[in-house]
Design a protein around this motif. Structure first.
Motif, PDB file in Angstrom:
ATOM      1  N   ARG A 159       0.835  -1.204   0.000  1.00  0.00           N
ATOM      2  CA  ARG A 159       0.000   0.000   0.000  1.00  0.00           C
ATOM      3  C   ARG A 159       0.866   1.248   0.000  1.00  0.00           C
ATOM      4  O   ARG A 159       0.631   2.201  -0.757  1.00  0.00           O
ATOM      5  CB  ARG A 159      -0.927   0.001   1.218  1.00  0.00           C
ATOM      6  CG  ARG A 159      -1.992  -1.069   1.134  1.00  0.00           C
ATOM      7  CD  ARG A 159      -2.964  -0.997   2.307  1.00  0.00           C
ATOM      8  NE  ARG A 159      -4.182  -1.729   2.045  1.00  0.00           N
ATOM      9  CZ  ARG A 159      -4.350  -3.035   2.264  1.00  0.00           C
ATOM     10  NH1 ARG A 159      -3.351  -3.758   2.740  1.00  0.00           N
ATOM     11  NH2 ARG A 159      -5.492  -3.615   1.995  1.00  0.00           N
ATOM     12  N   LEU A 197      -4.444  -8.101  -5.622  1.00  0.00           N
ATOM     13  CA  LEU A 197      -5.716  -7.431  -5.337  1.00  0.00           C
ATOM     14  C   LEU A 197      -5.504  -6.129  -4.576  1.00  0.00           C
ATOM     15  O   LEU A 197      -6.204  -5.141  -4.802  1.00  0.00           O
ATOM     16  CB  LEU A 197      -6.637  -8.367  -4.551  1.00  0.00           C
ATOM     17  CG  LEU A 197      -7.236  -9.508  -5.388  1.00  0.00           C
ATOM     18  CD1 LEU A 197      -7.998 -10.480  -4.501  1.00  0.00           C
ATOM     19  CD2 LEU A 197      -8.140  -8.942  -6.473  1.00  0.00           C
ATOM     20  N   GLU A 236      -6.847  -2.652  -5.745  1.00  0.00           N
ATOM     21  CA  GLU A 236      -7.716  -1.845  -4.895  1.00  0.00           C
ATOM     22  C   GLU A 236      -7.210  -0.404  -4.857  1.00  0.00           C
ATOM     23  O   GLU A 236      -7.980   0.541  -4.992  1.00  0.00           O
ATOM     24  CB  GLU A 236      -7.757  -2.401  -3.471  1.00  0.00           C
ATOM     25  CG  GLU A 236      -8.829  -1.729  -2.640  1.00  0.00           C
ATOM     26  CD  GLU A 236      -8.450  -1.630  -1.179  1.00  0.00           C
ATOM     27  OE1 GLU A 236      -7.259  -1.802  -0.845  1.00  0.00           O
ATOM     28  OE2 GLU A 236      -9.352  -1.367  -0.374  1.00  0.00           O
ATOM     29  N   LYS A 237      -5.896  -0.263  -4.715  1.00  0.00           N
ATOM     30  CA  LYS A 237      -5.315   1.071  -4.683  1.00  0.00           C
ATOM     31  C   LYS A 237      -5.542   1.819  -5.984  1.00  0.00           C
ATOM     32  O   LYS A 237      -5.522   3.040  -6.027  1.00  0.00           O
ATOM     33  CB  LYS A 237      -3.809   0.979  -4.414  1.00  0.00           C
ATOM     34  CG  LYS A 237      -3.460   0.862  -2.939  1.00  0.00           C
ATOM     35  CD  LYS A 237      -3.715   2.177  -2.210  1.00  0.00           C
ATOM     36  CE  LYS A 237      -3.266   2.111  -0.762  1.00  0.00           C
ATOM     37  NZ  LYS A 237      -3.662   3.317  -0.010  1.00  0.00           N
ATOM     38  N   VAL A 246     -10.930  -2.539  -7.751  1.00  0.00           N
ATOM     39  CA  VAL A 246     -11.688  -3.483  -6.931  1.00  0.00           C
ATOM     40  C   VAL A 246     -11.841  -2.943  -5.503  1.00  0.00           C
ATOM     41  O   VAL A 246     -11.155  -2.002  -5.116  1.00  0.00           O
ATOM     42  CB  VAL A 246     -11.002  -4.876  -6.847  1.00  0.00           C
ATOM     43  CG1 VAL A 246     -10.701  -5.416  -8.235  1.00  0.00           C
ATOM     44  CG2 VAL A 246      -9.737  -4.797  -6.019  1.00  0.00           C
ATOM     45  N   ARG A 247     -12.757  -3.554  -4.785  1.00  0.00           N
ATOM     46  CA  ARG A 247     -12.988  -3.187  -3.391  1.00  0.00           C
ATOM     47  C   ARG A 247     -13.040  -4.457  -2.579  1.00  0.00           C
ATOM     48  O   ARG A 247     -13.579  -5.464  -3.040  1.00  0.00           O
ATOM     49  CB  ARG A 247     -14.365  -2.526  -3.248  1.00  0.00           C
ATOM     50  CG  ARG A 247     -14.450  -1.106  -3.644  1.00  0.00           C
ATOM     51  CD  ARG A 247     -15.901  -0.657  -3.723  1.00  0.00           C
ATOM     52  NE  ARG A 247     -16.715  -1.183  -2.615  1.00  0.00           N
ATOM     53  CZ  ARG A 247     -18.034  -1.087  -2.550  1.00  0.00           C
ATOM     54  NH1 ARG A 247     -18.701  -0.541  -3.553  1.00  0.00           N
ATOM     55  NH2 ARG A 247     -18.684  -1.538  -1.512  1.00  0.00           N
ATOM     56  N   PHE A 248     -12.519  -4.420  -1.364  1.00  0.00           N
ATOM     57  CA  PHE A 248     -12.676  -5.563  -0.487  1.00  0.00           C
ATOM     58  C   PHE A 248     -13.993  -5.414   0.264  1.00  0.00           C
ATOM     59  O   PHE A 248     -14.230  -4.384   0.895  1.00  0.00           O
ATOM     60  CB  PHE A 248     -11.516  -5.652   0.505  1.00  0.00           C
ATOM     61  CG  PHE A 248     -10.226  -6.051  -0.147  1.00  0.00           C
ATOM     62  CD1 PHE A 248      -9.993  -7.377  -0.460  1.00  0.00           C
ATOM     63  CD2 PHE A 248      -9.259  -5.111  -0.454  1.00  0.00           C
ATOM     64  CE1 PHE A 248      -8.808  -7.762  -1.072  1.00  0.00           C
ATOM     65  CE2 PHE A 248      -8.075  -5.490  -1.066  1.00  0.00           C
ATOM     66  CZ  PHE A 248      -7.842  -6.811  -1.378  1.00  0.00           C
ATOM     67  N   VAL A 298     -14.025 -10.039  -2.952  1.00  0.00           N
ATOM     68  CA  VAL A 298     -13.577  -8.813  -3.549  1.00  0.00           C
ATOM     69  C   VAL A 298     -14.587  -8.458  -4.632  1.00  0.00           C
ATOM     70  O   VAL A 298     -15.168  -9.328  -5.265  1.00  0.00           O
ATOM     71  CB  VAL A 298     -12.157  -9.036  -4.114  1.00  0.00           C
ATOM     72  CG1 VAL A 298     -12.179  -9.620  -5.496  1.00  0.00           C
ATOM     73  CG2 VAL A 298     -11.337  -7.795  -4.024  1.00  0.00           C
ATOM     74  N   VAL A 349     -15.275  -2.791  -8.708  1.00  0.00           N
ATOM     75  CA  VAL A 349     -16.047  -1.626  -8.299  1.00  0.00           C
ATOM     76  C   VAL A 349     -17.062  -1.246  -9.353  1.00  0.00           C
ATOM     77  O   VAL A 349     -16.774  -1.179 -10.532  1.00  0.00           O
ATOM     78  CB  VAL A 349     -15.183  -0.386  -7.933  1.00  0.00           C
ATOM     79  CG1 VAL A 349     -14.054  -0.738  -7.006  1.00  0.00           C
ATOM     80  CG2 VAL A 349     -14.681   0.289  -9.174  1.00  0.00           C
TER      81      VAL A 349
END
Lengths: 235, 235
Positions: A66, B64, B68-69, B73-75, B81, B84
């Motif tokens: 991250r 993932l 996400e960053k 995608v979103r957790f 997952v 989005v």
DNA sequence: CCCGGAAACAACGTATACGTTATTGCCCAT
DNA sequence: ATGGGCAATAACGTATACGTTGTTTCCGGG
């Protein structure tokens, strides 16, 4: 390291942190990077970091991924992870990004009617900057400035804008703390912020952008000058 | 799944991919998301994804996190997952980010002298868009448009600008592929791009930004209209 | 028939094990 | 003394094991 039992105990013992270890690692590392406790260029192994944070490599790795995406660290193949050094070029890039993003934020805010209590928040943030400046407390000023910028971003309800800009604010913050001592008192900055807020209050996006733009020109020059006087910032 | 032996074989057998599994997972998933093979709103478990990609959860998780960053995608806590979904709001946010970032890119390009062969690249990209338009091949147009925007970003050597904007271009791309059928032929867009390049060629940042700005206004209206006509985009 | 609670389960977070591979240092031949 | 290759090692990537916890399901009482 103790095992097995720890895994369960950790959840219970470390009560204050209700969050996951990944989250803890992320916050801690980010924090340390932002106040240069982990200085630019510093390197560490995943294992070391894990040891310091008292957890296994797994959550540390996830936190590092991250942080990498946020531009705070870099993976260097066999040497672990490196706190990204701030080269002159990086600083200019960051400056450019922030200019553009904040101008957009200011314009947007000026375009929509901003409720009075939100304007008040902005005024308060500026007041805090003024106060810090008067007290000659540059650390406080730096914090207040950071909060002002964050606020500006919060208010213009565009989540993406907020998050991306926050990322660059963070990167800039690391540098500011180091350069603060070299700068003259940022009187101009404060006045400028007030002017932007004024334009927002009047609902005048044109002016808001214009002010921001001229501020950028001035600050860009100042930044170049600053860079040339910072010994540990390589071109 | 077979074990132990696989771990070593994987490295040898999967010769074509010299890269890590994380990388493979990242690319594959990103690819599938971008052409809506994994459509917005789709959910999957880490385990499923791992199974499909024929690797363990570890590299998949790491990929993932990166996705996400990047906002793809979103957790979702216990549901795996999620790709989005693109809400109207998201689309407006993305549009706003791209407007601001690309205007900055165009301005920057116009400010510095651009070598002729770089200008030629831009011209070529526009020619490709024209050709696709003439052939009425909207998929090709979409690709060419994407390439034009990427190129614009590549050229203005600011790595951060490039990467952030690419992120939003990706997000926009997913939507474009779906909306293409609803749009009129993007004649205006193509002409517009040419005008921006012209301004860049003349070294006229003022005009470059101005064109971009008016283009934005027009496109923003069109986008709103488009959104209202897309059934599966919830407000 | 419907609701509340407990047991079973599923998914995740985290720890740990392990093979691969780049790097380091050492040794020998020149 | 110096370069080249080989062995030891360190760091990483990936797989796997496992405890925790939210969710679901199933059952008995209303």
């Amino acid at each position: 390291m103790a095992r097995r039992a720890d895994q369960s105990l950790a959840q219970v013992a470390a009560r204050p942190s209700r969050r996951s270890l990944v989250d803890e690692a992320y916050r801690t590392l980010r924090e340390r990077i932002l106040n240069n406790e982990l200085p630019p260029g510093h390197q560490m192994l995943e294992e070391e970091a894990a040891l310091q944070l008292r957890m296994s490599r797994t959550p540390v790795r996830e936190a590092l991924i991250r942080l990498e995406k946020e531009g705070l660290v870099r993976f260097v193949p066999r040497r672990g992870v490196q706190i990204v050094p701030l080269s002159a070029r990086d600083l200019r890039e960051i400056n450019e990004m922030l200019s553009c993003l904040e101008a957009a934020a200011a314009e947007r805010l000026a375009s929509r009617r901003l409720p009075p209590e939100e304007l008040a928040q902005l005024d308060a943030a500026i007041a805090a900057m003024d106060a810090a400046l008067a007290a000659d407390d540059m650390d406080a000023w730096s914090e207040a400035d950071y909060r002002f910028h964050c606020l500006l971003l919060e208010l213009c309800d565009n989540r993406r804008l907020r998050e991306v800009a926050r990322m660059f604010l963070d990167q800039a913050h690391r540098f500011r703390r180091k350069s603060m001592s070299l700068r003259e008192k940022p009187v101009y900055s404060t006045v400028n912020h007030a002017a932007v807020v004024e334009a927002i209050r009047r609902g005048d996006p044109q002016t808001a952008v214009e002010i921001h733009r001229s501020h950028k020109r001035r600050w860009t020059r100042e930044l170049d000058d600053l860079i040339s006087r910072m010994p540990d910032v390589e071109e």
